[in-house]
Motif scaffolding. Structure first.
Motif, mmCIF file in Angstrom:
data_model
loop_
_atom_site.group_PDB
_atom_site.id
_atom_site.type_symbol
_atom_site.label_atom_id
_atom_site.label_comp_id
_atom_site.label_asym_id
_atom_site.label_seq_id
_atom_site.Cartn_x
_atom_site.Cartn_y
_atom_site.Cartn_z
ATOM 1 N N GLU A 39 12.709 -12.468 4.435
ATOM 2 C CA GLU A 39 11.601 -11.691 5.406
ATOM 3 C C GLU A 39 11.555 -10.355 5.262
ATOM 4 N N TRP A 40 12.856 -9.725 4.987
ATOM 5 C CA TRP A 40 12.296 -7.802 4.680
ATOM 6 C C TRP A 40 11.542 -7.925 3.634
ATOM 7 N N PHE A 41 12.421 -8.377 2.708
ATOM 8 C CA PHE A 41 11.422 -8.595 1.450
ATOM 9 C C PHE A 41 9.933 -8.559 1.710
ATOM 10 N N LEU A 42 9.546 -9.277 2.511
ATOM 11 C CA LEU A 42 8.183 -9.940 2.334
ATOM 12 C C LEU A 42 7.387 -8.962 3.696
ATOM 13 N N LYS A 43 7.923 -8.290 4.491
ATOM 14 C CA LYS A 43 7.890 -7.128 4.791
ATOM 15 C C LYS A 43 7.482 -5.964 3.928
ATOM 16 N N GLU A 44 8.515 -5.596 3.052
ATOM 17 C CA GLU A 44 8.757 -4.632 2.625
ATOM 18 C C GLU A 44 6.738 -5.035 1.449
ATOM 19 N N ALA A 45 6.988 -6.419 0.472
ATOM 20 C CA ALA A 45 5.875 -6.444 0.065
ATOM 21 C C ALA A 45 4.623 -6.169 0.302
ATOM 22 N N GLU A 46 4.634 -6.621 1.790
ATOM 23 C CA GLU A 46 2.484 -6.310 3.210
ATOM 24 C C GLU A 46 3.254 -5.199 2.555
ATOM 25 N N ARG A 47 3.587 -4.336 3.275
ATOM 26 C CA ARG A 47 3.792 -2.412 3.612
ATOM 27 C C ARG A 47 3.645 -2.235 2.070
ATOM 28 N N GLY A 48 3.758 -2.705 0.464
ATOM 29 C CA GLY A 48 3.515 -1.548 -0.708
ATOM 30 C C GLY A 48 2.488 -2.441 -0.761
ATOM 31 N N MET A 49 1.577 -3.327 -0.483
ATOM 32 C CA MET A 49 0.196 -3.705 -1.189
ATOM 33 C C MET A 49 -0.487 -2.802 -0.197
ATOM 34 N N LEU A 50 -0.150 -2.668 0.970
ATOM 35 C CA LEU A 50 -0.951 -2.228 2.183
ATOM 36 C C LEU A 50 -1.523 -0.474 1.439
ATOM 37 N N LEU A 51 -0.459 0.579 0.933
ATOM 38 C CA LEU A 51 -0.027 1.320 0.243
ATOM 39 C C LEU A 51 -0.921 1.364 -1.021
ATOM 40 N N LEU A 52 -0.516 0.441 -1.342
ATOM 41 C CA LEU A 52 -1.157 0.647 -2.243
ATOM 42 C C LEU A 52 -3.325 0.555 -2.745
ATOM 43 N N GLU A 53 -3.741 -0.568 -1.623
ATOM 44 C CA GLU A 53 -4.699 -0.439 -1.579
ATOM 45 C C GLU A 53 -5.163 1.216 -0.835
ATOM 46 N N GLU A 54 -4.673 1.770 -0.344
ATOM 47 C CA GLU A 54 -4.922 3.416 0.307
ATOM 48 C C GLU A 54 -5.051 3.797 -0.986
ATOM 49 N N HIS A 55 -3.796 4.013 -2.143
ATOM 50 C CA HIS A 55 -3.477 4.469 -3.402
ATOM 51 C C HIS A 55 -5.125 4.239 -3.765
ATOM 52 N N GLN A 56 -5.741 3.005 -4.388
ATOM 53 C CA GLN A 56 -7.536 2.404 -4.092
ATOM 54 C C GLN A 56 -8.242 3.318 -3.753
ATOM 55 N N ARG A 57 -7.801 3.391 -2.772
ATOM 56 C CA ARG A 57 -9.335 4.380 -2.133
ATOM 57 C C ARG A 57 -9.675 5.699 -2.328
ATOM 58 N N ASN A 58 -7.687 6.668 -2.248
ATOM 59 C CA ASN A 58 -8.262 8.094 -2.318
ATOM 60 C C ASN A 58 -8.214 8.137 -3.429
#
Length: 90
Positions: A39-58
């Motif tokens: 569960e922790w790994f999954l939440k961290e992966a989801e958070r990581g994907m969101l940060l990558l999306e933010e990186h791509q936008r910026n």
């Protein structure tokens, strides 16, 4: 991304808040198949994907040379995305 190596070396790179939130313990960290760890790994992966999306936008706004942009994509973004997707697939 080197969770196993960190644990074997005695390093715990998990925020204390997450320890409490997910009911983790030092013993649980040794078993990546434990539901709490998954569960922790999954939440961290989801958070990581969101940060990558933010990186791509910026990224378009950043004043970076072409080589730097290509390097960021190939050395950072793609491997990280592959890693996070692998976690989400399991």
């Amino acid at each position: 991304m080197d969770f196993d190596g960190d644990i074997k070396a005695g390093l715990i790179n998990v925020p204390l808040e997450d320890f409490r939130r997910y009911g983790l313990s030092k013993d649980i960290l040794k078993d990546k198949n434990d539901p709490k760890i998954k569960e922790w790994f999954l939440k961290e992966a989801e958070r990581g994907m969101l940060l990558l999306e933010e990186h791509q936008r910026n990224l378009p706004e950043a004043d970076l040379k072409l080589f730097t942009r290509i390097t960021l994509q190939n050395v950072y973004a793609r491997p990280a995305e592959k890693f996070f997707k692998g976690i989400k697939a399991n």
